[in-house]
Enzyme design. Structure first.
Site, mmCIF file in Angstrom:
data_model
loop_
_atom_site.group_PDB
_atom_site.id
_atom_site.type_symbol
_atom_site.label_atom_id
_atom_site.label_comp_id
_atom_site.label_asym_id
_atom_site.label_seq_id
_atom_site.Cartn_x
_atom_site.Cartn_y
_atom_site.Cartn_z
ATOM 1 N N ASP A 63 0.824 -1.200 0.000
ATOM 2 C CA ASP A 63 0.000 0.000 0.000
ATOM 3 C C ASP A 63 0.859 1.251 0.000
ATOM 4 O OD1 ASP A 63 -2.343 -1.479 0.062
ATOM 5 O OD2 ASP A 63 -2.492 -1.439 2.247
ATOM 6 N N TYR A 124 6.800 -9.836 6.777
ATOM 7 C CA TYR A 124 6.821 -8.397 7.023
ATOM 8 C C TYR A 124 7.393 -8.114 8.404
ATOM 9 C CZ TYR A 124 3.725 -7.263 3.057
ATOM 10 O OH TYR A 124 3.180 -7.093 1.804
#
Length: 284
Positions: A63, A124
């Site tokens: 994003d 992540y």
């Protein structure tokens, strides 16, 4: 579903990193917004002196504002273009790309490789500090400041109920026709000597806003606003809870993407394209 490379083309794996601060995410968008995909595709077209834009396929779309250290993409190039430019491609891309995005490796991919569908996990890291003075100015673009003291042990205890295969609808922004069933393989937090808490989050795949929503829930546990069983209860409810905040993107970095052995790539492509259901539930 076949993933064969067209005759006369070579599939090239690209390993890359970027600082997401000034990008509107990975994927190209209408309206001229700056994106990582658009930047690299433009640079490829320029350095190969091509009239065609060769489209990238990425392991995980990030994003707006999210960083990547170990992103993977692939691009199918004509054999003649690859043969002519392969030796100097990295150096030419380095000279063309902006300094907030870099391609570190460009190699012919093994048979059956697909940057997205061959992946078996993505890892992540989310970084946050609860230091009363805030964030080190040199790290402010990559670390979130949480202005309440955080109990890392409580956060790790809460994370245990989220591990495994679940429908993560309560932690995802829904997308039409997309499943929210995922297998969360790791969710653990460690406070470093510098006081920065790093959350490691690994799953076979992630749905939209999943990592940042999970971290938002754990922060509420860590600062004492919620009990350790609350994130698990939210998961079991299966609906978005207004109390779960999607934390800001700048603390999030895609660190690594994992792939199976070369001989398993094709089978993984097929498996990853199947729409998932939980055990005991009928298929779509």
């Amino acid at each position: 579903m076949s993933d064969e490379v067209a005759d006369g083309f070579v599939r090239v794996r690209l390993d890359l990193s970027y600082d997401g601060k000034d990008f509107s995410g990975w994927a190209k968008q209408a309206g001229g917004r700056r994106t990582v995909q658009g930047e690299i595709e433009d640079a490829l077209r320029t350095v190969t002196r091509s009239s065609t834009t060769y489209e990238l396929t990425v392991a995980g779309r990030t994003d707006s504002g999210v960083h990547a250290r170990g992103q993977v993409a692939h691009v199918d190039l004509p054999e003649s273009v690859w043969a002519e430019h392969r030796e100097k491609l990295l150096k030419r891309l380095a000279g063309r790309l902006s300094k907030d995005v870099r391609v570190w490796r460009a190699e012919e991919a093994p048979s059956g490789f697909n940057a997205r569908f061959s992946a078996i996990w993505r890892r992540y890291a989310y970084r946050v500090t609860d230091h009363p003075g805030g964030v080190d100015p040199l790290l402010r673009g990559h670390v979130l400041w949480h202005d309440w003291p955080l109990d890392v042990d409580a956060m790790n205890a809460a994370a245990e109920a989220l591990l495994g295969e679940h429908d993560f609808a309560a932690y995802c922004k829904r997308r039409e026709g997309a499943t929210t069933i995922r297998t969360l393989q790791q969710l653990s937090l460690v406070r470093g000597d510098d006081g920065i808490i790093t959350a490691t989050v690994r799953a076979d795949a992630f749905c939209h806003n999943m990592v940042r929503s999970l971290i938002g829930a754990l922060l509420f546990v860590g600062d004492g606003h919620r009990t350790a069983d609350w994130p698990g209860k939210v998961l079991a409810a299966g609906v978005r809870d207004s109390a779960v905040h999607v934390v800001r993107p700048h603390g999030l970095t895609l660190e690594e993407v994992g792939y199976p052995a070369d001989e398993l790539l094709a089978a993984r492509n097929v498996e990853a394209r199947n729409k998932r259901t939980l055990p005991g539930l009928g298929c779509c």
